[in-house]
Motif scaffolding. Structure first.
Motif, mmCIF file in Angstrom:
data_model
loop_
_atom_site.group_PDB
_atom_site.id
_atom_site.type_symbol
_atom_site.label_atom_id
_atom_site.label_comp_id
_atom_site.label_asym_id
_atom_site.label_seq_id
_atom_site.Cartn_x
_atom_site.Cartn_y
_atom_site.Cartn_z
ATOM 1 N N PRO A 2 0.825 -1.215 0.000
ATOM 2 C CA PRO A 2 0.000 0.000 0.000
ATOM 3 C C PRO A 2 0.860 1.267 0.000
ATOM 4 O O PRO A 2 1.994 1.270 0.480
ATOM 5 C CB PRO A 2 -0.815 -0.118 1.281
ATOM 6 N N ASP A 3 0.293 2.337 -0.543
ATOM 7 C CA ASP A 3 0.982 3.629 -0.575
ATOM 8 C C ASP A 3 1.103 4.211 0.828
ATOM 9 O O ASP A 3 0.247 3.982 1.685
ATOM 10 C CB ASP A 3 0.203 4.618 -1.443
ATOM 11 N N SER A 4 2.160 4.992 1.037
ATOM 12 C CA SER A 4 2.326 5.691 2.314
ATOM 13 C C SER A 4 1.244 6.767 2.430
ATOM 14 O O SER A 4 0.670 7.195 1.424
ATOM 15 C CB SER A 4 3.711 6.325 2.389
ATOM 16 N N PRO A 5 0.970 7.225 3.635
ATOM 17 C CA PRO A 5 -0.045 8.278 3.804
ATOM 18 C C PRO A 5 0.264 9.538 2.977
ATOM 19 O O PRO A 5 -0.652 10.151 2.429
ATOM 20 C CB PRO A 5 -0.017 8.574 5.304
ATOM 21 N N ASP A 6 1.536 9.922 2.874
ATOM 22 C CA ASP A 6 1.899 11.108 2.082
ATOM 23 C C ASP A 6 1.599 10.910 0.603
ATOM 24 O O ASP A 6 1.151 11.835 -0.075
ATOM 25 C CB ASP A 6 3.373 11.461 2.269
ATOM 26 N N VAL A 8 -0.725 8.933 -0.636
ATOM 27 C CA VAL A 8 -2.188 8.959 -0.757
ATOM 28 C C VAL A 8 -2.679 10.407 -0.795
ATOM 29 O O VAL A 8 -3.514 10.778 -1.633
ATOM 30 C CB VAL A 8 -2.854 8.172 0.398
ATOM 31 N N ILE A 9 -2.133 11.245 0.078
ATOM 32 C CA ILE A 9 -2.520 12.662 0.100
ATOM 33 C C ILE A 9 -2.129 13.336 -1.210
ATOM 34 O O ILE A 9 -2.921 14.098 -1.781
ATOM 35 C CB ILE A 9 -1.890 13.376 1.315
ATOM 36 N N ALA A 10 -0.930 13.069 -1.698
ATOM 37 C CA ALA A 10 -0.483 13.671 -2.964
ATOM 38 C C ALA A 10 -1.403 13.274 -4.112
ATOM 39 O O ALA A 10 -1.756 14.107 -4.955
ATOM 40 C CB ALA A 10 0.953 13.269 -3.265
ATOM 41 N N LYS A 11 -1.827 12.030 -4.151
ATOM 42 C CA LYS A 11 -2.748 11.584 -5.206
ATOM 43 C C LYS A 11 -4.085 12.314 -5.110
ATOM 44 O O LYS A 11 -4.675 12.692 -6.124
ATOM 45 C CB LYS A 11 -2.955 10.074 -5.130
ATOM 46 N N GLN A 12 -4.552 12.532 -3.885
ATOM 47 C CA GLN A 12 -5.809 13.271 -3.705
ATOM 48 C C GLN A 12 -5.658 14.721 -4.151
ATOM 49 O O GLN A 12 -6.562 15.287 -4.778
ATOM 50 C CB GLN A 12 -6.249 13.204 -2.238
ATOM 51 N N LEU A 13 -4.511 15.327 -3.841
ATOM 52 C CA LEU A 13 -4.258 16.702 -4.275
ATOM 53 C C LEU A 13 -4.191 16.782 -5.798
ATOM 54 O O LEU A 13 -4.711 17.736 -6.403
ATOM 55 C CB LEU A 13 -2.979 17.237 -3.640
ATOM 56 N N LEU A 14 -3.557 15.802 -6.432
ATOM 57 C CA LEU A 14 -3.524 15.774 -7.902
ATOM 58 C C LEU A 14 -4.933 15.680 -8.471
ATOM 59 O O LEU A 14 -5.260 16.368 -9.451
ATOM 60 C CB LEU A 14 -2.678 14.593 -8.395
ATOM 61 N N ASP A 15 -5.772 14.846 -7.881
ATOM 62 C CA ASP A 15 -7.160 14.740 -8.336
ATOM 63 C C ASP A 15 -7.889 16.075 -8.193
ATOM 64 O O ASP A 15 -8.665 16.465 -9.076
ATOM 65 C CB ASP A 15 -7.906 13.652 -7.565
ATOM 66 N N GLN A 16 -7.628 16.788 -7.101
ATOM 67 C CA GLN A 16 -8.259 18.097 -6.917
ATOM 68 C C GLN A 16 -7.788 19.085 -7.980
ATOM 69 O O GLN A 16 -8.585 19.864 -8.508
ATOM 70 C CB GLN A 16 -7.970 18.638 -5.521
ATOM 71 N N LEU A 17 -6.489 19.058 -8.296
ATOM 72 C CA LEU A 17 -5.980 19.951 -9.340
ATOM 73 C C LEU A 17 -6.600 19.617 -10.696
ATOM 74 O O LEU A 17 -6.946 20.517 -11.460
ATOM 75 C CB LEU A 17 -4.450 19.875 -9.421
ATOM 76 N N LYS A 18 -6.762 18.341 -10.974
ATOM 77 C CA LYS A 18 -7.419 17.943 -12.227
ATOM 78 C C LYS A 18 -8.844 18.459 -12.268
ATOM 79 O O LYS A 18 -9.328 18.880 -13.320
ATOM 80 C CB LYS A 18 -7.390 16.423 -12.381
ATOM 81 N N SER A 19 -9.521 18.466 -11.137
ATOM 82 C CA SER A 19 -10.915 18.911 -11.101
ATOM 83 C C SER A 19 -11.055 20.418 -11.320
ATOM 84 O O SER A 19 -12.138 20.889 -11.631
ATOM 85 C CB SER A 19 -11.587 18.502 -9.790
ATOM 86 N N VAL A 20 -9.958 21.169 -11.155
ATOM 87 C CA VAL A 20 -10.002 22.613 -11.413
ATOM 88 C C VAL A 20 -9.281 22.977 -12.703
ATOM 89 O O VAL A 20 -8.880 24.123 -12.908
ATOM 90 C CB VAL A 20 -9.469 23.441 -10.215
ATOM 91 N N GLY A 21 -9.118 21.988 -13.584
ATOM 92 C CA GLY A 21 -8.658 22.289 -14.939
ATOM 93 C C GLY A 21 -7.239 21.923 -15.309
ATOM 94 O O GLY A 21 -6.830 22.125 -16.450
ATOM 95 N N PHE A 22 -6.463 21.385 -14.381
ATOM 96 C CA PHE A 22 -5.095 20.992 -14.730
ATOM 97 C C PHE A 22 -5.105 19.706 -15.546
ATOM 98 O O PHE A 22 -5.905 18.805 -15.290
ATOM 99 C CB PHE A 22 -4.249 20.771 -13.478
ATOM 100 N N GLN A 23 -4.199 19.629 -16.511
ATOM 101 C CA GLN A 23 -3.967 18.411 -17.279
ATOM 102 C C GLN A 23 -2.528 17.981 -17.013
ATOM 103 O O GLN A 23 -1.610 18.783 -17.146
ATOM 104 C CB GLN A 23 -4.175 18.655 -18.768
ATOM 105 N N PHE A 24 -2.340 16.713 -16.641
ATOM 106 C CA PHE A 24 -1.021 16.200 -16.287
ATOM 107 C C PHE A 24 -0.577 15.151 -17.291
ATOM 108 O O PHE A 24 -1.394 14.426 -17.858
ATOM 109 C CB PHE A 24 -1.039 15.569 -14.885
ATOM 110 N N ARG A 25 0.743 15.073 -17.479
ATOM 111 C CA ARG A 25 1.323 14.010 -18.310
ATOM 112 C C ARG A 25 2.705 13.679 -17.776
ATOM 113 O O ARG A 25 3.372 14.501 -17.154
ATOM 114 C CB ARG A 25 1.397 14.420 -19.772
ATOM 115 N N ARG A 26 3.122 12.445 -18.015
ATOM 116 C CA ARG A 26 4.475 12.010 -17.645
ATOM 117 C C ARG A 26 5.437 12.511 -18.718
ATOM 118 O O ARG A 26 5.149 12.417 -19.904
ATOM 119 C CB ARG A 26 4.554 10.500 -17.570
ATOM 120 N N VAL A 27 6.570 13.033 -18.288
ATOM 121 C CA VAL A 27 7.543 13.563 -19.246
ATOM 122 C C VAL A 27 8.769 12.676 -19.370
ATOM 123 O O VAL A 27 9.721 13.019 -20.058
ATOM 124 C CB VAL A 27 7.950 15.016 -18.899
ATOM 125 N N ALA A 28 8.736 11.515 -18.698
ATOM 126 C CA ALA A 28 9.794 10.511 -18.814
ATOM 127 C C ALA A 28 9.130 9.151 -18.606
ATOM 128 O O ALA A 28 8.089 9.056 -17.959
ATOM 129 C CB ALA A 28 10.893 10.741 -17.775
#
Length: 97
Positions: A2-6, A8-28
């Motif tokens: 399982p993922d560490s608590p940090d 898990v929180i980072a993934k939730q923050l990324l989801d929140q950023l996506k919900s306000v219009g951010f688009q993410f992609r892997r660059v490597a």
């Protein structure tokens, strides 16, 4: 494993950023490759770069302008640090009208 608590929180923050219009992609390649996210937000462009979890992350907000100016003259906000610091700061940036 399982993922560490940090993580898990980072993934939730990324989801929140996506919900306000951010688009993410892997660059490597790879599951842990750096992520870059951007959002065009009214008169601003917001960028998030997540390299390592606890370091080498940054974000900035830059005004979009047709003027030719040097360097970072259009940068309005920026933050450097770990992923949680950067993601939390970017979430505080209001969307432009």
């Amino acid at each position: 494993m399982p993922d560490s608590p940090d993580v898990v929180i980072a993934k939730q923050l990324l989801d929140q950023l996506k919900s306000v219009g951010f688009q993410f992609r892997r660059v490597a390649p790879g599951e842990d490759g750096p992520l870059v996210g951007h959002r065009i937000n009214g008169e601003c462009v917001d960028l998030v770069h997540l390299e390592g979890f606890s370091r080498d992350c940054f974000a900035w907000r830059q005004r979009a302008s047709s003027l030719i100016v040097s360097g970072t003259a259009l940068v309005q906000r920026q933050v450097d640090g770990g992923a949680l610091t950067v993601l939390n700061e970017v979430l505080s940036w209001q969307t432009a009208p």
